[in-house]
Write a protein that holds these residues in place. Structure first.
Motif, PDB file in Angstrom:
ATOM      1  N   VAL A  25      44.446  30.035  20.698  1.00 38.87           N
ATOM      2  CA  VAL A  25      44.216  28.824  21.473  1.00 38.87           C
ATOM      3  C   VAL A  25      44.092  27.652  20.500  1.00 38.87           C
ATOM      4  O   VAL A  25      43.302  27.677  19.563  1.00 38.87           O
ATOM      5  N   ALA A  26      44.931  26.643  20.723  1.00 40.26           N
ATOM      6  CA  ALA A  26      44.897  25.430  19.905  1.00 40.26           C
ATOM      7  C   ALA A  26      43.918  24.442  20.519  1.00 40.26           C
ATOM      8  O   ALA A  26      43.614  24.500  21.713  1.00 40.26           O
ATOM      9  N   SER A  27      43.427  23.517  19.693  1.00 42.17           N
ATOM     10  CA  SER A  27      42.470  22.535  20.194  1.00 42.17           C
ATOM     11  C   SER A  27      42.507  21.290  19.325  1.00 42.17           C
ATOM     12  O   SER A  27      42.948  21.342  18.167  1.00 42.17           O
ATOM     13  N   PRO A  28      42.043  20.153  19.836  1.00 42.52           N
ATOM     14  CA  PRO A  28      41.952  18.946  19.023  1.00 42.52           C
ATOM     15  C   PRO A  28      40.960  19.145  17.873  1.00 42.52           C
ATOM     16  O   PRO A  28      40.087  20.003  17.928  1.00 42.52           O
ATOM     17  N   ASP A  29      41.094  18.319  16.834  1.00 43.66           N
ATOM     18  CA  ASP A  29      40.237  18.451  15.657  1.00 43.66           C
ATOM     19  C   ASP A  29      38.762  18.374  16.009  1.00 43.66           C
ATOM     20  O   ASP A  29      37.944  19.123  15.471  1.00 43.66           O
ATOM     21  N   GLU A  30      38.412  17.457  16.949  1.00 50.18           N
ATOM     22  CA  GLU A  30      36.993  17.285  17.253  1.00 50.18           C
ATOM     23  C   GLU A  30      36.400  18.520  17.914  1.00 50.18           C
ATOM     24  O   GLU A  30      35.217  18.825  17.748  1.00 50.18           O
ATOM     25  N   LEU A  37      34.375  26.805  19.703  1.00 46.43           N
ATOM     26  CA  LEU A  37      35.274  27.949  19.877  1.00 46.43           C
ATOM     27  C   LEU A  37      34.702  29.196  19.210  1.00 46.43           C
ATOM     28  O   LEU A  37      34.821  30.303  19.735  1.00 46.43           O
ATOM     29  N   GLN A  38      34.078  29.006  18.041  1.00 45.76           N
ATOM     30  CA  GLN A  38      33.458  30.139  17.356  1.00 45.76           C
ATOM     31  C   GLN A  38      32.286  30.691  18.167  1.00 45.76           C
ATOM     32  O   GLN A  38      31.876  31.839  17.980  1.00 45.76           O
ATOM     33  N   HIS A  39      31.766  29.879  19.066  1.00 49.00           N
ATOM     34  CA  HIS A  39      30.653  30.307  19.930  1.00 49.00           C
ATOM     35  C   HIS A  39      31.153  31.058  21.159  1.00 49.00           C
ATOM     36  O   HIS A  39      30.627  32.125  21.504  1.00 49.00           O
ATOM     37  N   ILE A  40      32.187  30.521  21.828  1.00 50.52           N
ATOM     38  CA  ILE A  40      32.579  31.105  23.114  1.00 50.52           C
ATOM     39  C   ILE A  40      33.614  32.229  22.984  1.00 50.52           C
ATOM     40  O   ILE A  40      33.597  33.171  23.783  1.00 50.52           O
ATOM     41  N   LEU A  41      34.508  32.146  22.002  1.00 46.35           N
ATOM     42  CA  LEU A  41      35.594  33.131  21.949  1.00 46.35           C
ATOM     43  C   LEU A  41      35.100  34.558  21.701  1.00 46.35           C
ATOM     44  O   LEU A  41      35.544  35.492  22.392  1.00 46.35           O
ATOM     45  N   PRO A  42      34.190  34.792  20.738  1.00 43.99           N
ATOM     46  CA  PRO A  42      33.710  36.175  20.557  1.00 43.99           C
ATOM     47  C   PRO A  42      32.978  36.709  21.786  1.00 43.99           C
ATOM     48  O   PRO A  42      33.052  37.899  22.082  1.00 43.99           O
ATOM     49  N   ARG A  43      32.302  35.832  22.509  1.00 41.51           N
ATOM     50  CA  ARG A  43      31.574  36.273  23.700  1.00 41.51           C
ATOM     51  C   ARG A  43      32.537  36.679  24.812  1.00 41.51           C
ATOM     52  O   ARG A  43      32.295  37.644  25.540  1.00 41.51           O
ATOM     53  N   PHE A  44      33.645  35.933  24.940  1.00 42.53           N
ATOM     54  CA  PHE A  44      34.659  36.332  25.913  1.00 42.53           C
ATOM     55  C   PHE A  44      35.282  37.666  25.511  1.00 42.53           C
ATOM     56  O   PHE A  44      35.472  38.547  26.354  1.00 42.53           O
ATOM     57  N   SER A  45      35.600  37.814  24.230  1.00 43.24           N
ATOM     58  CA  SER A  45      36.225  39.057  23.760  1.00 43.24           C
ATOM     59  C   SER A  45      35.301  40.244  23.968  1.00 43.24           C
ATOM     60  O   SER A  45      35.735  41.326  24.367  1.00 43.24           O
ATOM     61  N   LEU A  46      33.993  40.063  23.696  1.00 41.79           N
ATOM     62  CA  LEU A  46      33.034  41.142  23.886  1.00 41.79           C
ATOM     63  C   LEU A  46      32.938  41.529  25.353  1.00 41.79           C
ATOM     64  O   LEU A  46      32.809  42.698  25.706  1.00 41.79           O
ATOM     65  N   GLU A  61      46.266  26.072  24.974  1.00 39.33           N
ATOM     66  CA  GLU A  61      45.883  24.816  24.340  1.00 39.33           C
ATOM     67  C   GLU A  61      44.734  24.164  25.093  1.00 39.33           C
ATOM     68  O   GLU A  61      44.740  24.095  26.319  1.00 39.33           O
ATOM     69  N   ILE A  62      43.752  23.702  24.353  1.00 42.61           N
ATOM     70  CA  ILE A  62      42.704  22.852  24.896  1.00 42.61           C
ATOM     71  C   ILE A  62      43.044  21.429  24.489  1.00 42.61           C
ATOM     72  O   ILE A  62      43.199  21.129  23.303  1.00 42.61           O
ATOM     73  N   ALA A  63      43.216  20.547  25.475  1.00 47.93           N
ATOM     74  CA  ALA A  63      43.655  19.181  25.220  1.00 47.93           C
ATOM     75  C   ALA A  63      42.663  18.192  25.812  1.00 47.93           C
ATOM     76  O   ALA A  63      41.905  18.511  26.729  1.00 47.93           O
TER      77      ALA A  63
END
Length: 242
Positions: A25-30, A37-46, A61-63
């Motif tokens: 998943v791509a996202s803007p720099d901010e 993303l480091q907070h939510i992605l592992p929780r979704f995967s788990l 993409e998150i825009a």
């Protein structure tokens, strides 16, 4: 060590989703710098066994603007998730929009800057001016025939495909009228669209892959009246080349 590797192999073989290639998943720099993303992605995967990682070349993409599904807000910016027609990507979107997904977003405490919110009112981009009877019919026809893929307006803002432009985005294009007048000839529409008296019947050996879209020229004329009344999305200034 061998025992640990054996256990990992058994876990992966028992869980096909975890052994599949990770979704990017791509996202803007901010957003990337914030750490959300480091907070939510592992929780979704788990939770699901579907690996999603931050990847600027990823299919999702998150825009900072639509089209897409609004998933969280920071400051005055509402971020939208754009996905393809893929079950795993749809699972990620549905999780983000669920109560547990929203709580996960709002449970993130960034080191710098404002927190993220998943509770907000979305102002629909496709605002409609007052329309006549013909355009009102066009709106109904658009929702019936086009709403399964495109966001038509506030009525179906959560139902369109994230990878498909909304009517308000299409309306902002300089050639929007040509696109709508000839939509049945533009991919992927010819595979499932029949316009009475215009398009030839489907080849019996190549039937429509989905429920066919069948309209008349009068229907199309009403849709054009409706689209003309759609407020175009703000796509920003055109790129300037030196």
């Amino acid at each position: 060590m061998r025992f640990a590797l054996l256990c990992l192999s058994l876990v992966l073989s028992a869980s096909p989703s975890m052994s599949e290639e990770a979704l990017g998943v791509a996202s803007p720099d901010e957003v990337a710098r914030s750490g959300i993303l480091q907070h939510i992605l592992p929780r979704f995967s788990l939770k699901t066994g579907i690996r999603v990682v931050a990847d600027e070349a990823g299919p999702m993409e998150i825009a900072a603007s639509g089209p897409g599904d609004p998933v969280f807000q920071r400051g005055g910016t509402i971020y939208h998730l754009r996905i393809e027609d893929d079950p795993r990507q749809q699972r990620f979107r549905d999780w983000l929009l669920s109560d547990i997904g929203k709580r996960t977003v709002e449970g993130f405490q960034p080191q710098d800057g404002a927190p993220f919110s998943a509770s907000f009112e979305v102002v629909a981009a496709a605002e409609i001016h007052e329309v006549g009877e013909k355009a009102a019919l066009g709106e109904k026809l658009s929702l019936t025939h086009c709403g399964r893929c495109h966001v038509i307006g506030p009525q179906n803002r959560m139902n369109g495909l994230g990878s498909t432009p909304s009517f308000s985005v299409l309306r902002a294009l300089p050639d929007w009228l040509d696109r709508f007048q000839q939509f049945y000839a533009l991919n992927p529409h010819p595979a499932f669209t029949q316009v009475d008296g215009v398009t030839p019947p489907f080849d019996p050996e190549r039937p429509s892959p989905i429920h066919p879209l069948s309209i008349t020229l009068d229907d199309l004329d009403a849709i054009l009246d409706f689209v003309a009344a759609v407020r175009a999305a703000d796509l920003g200034a055109p790129l300037q080349f030196q």
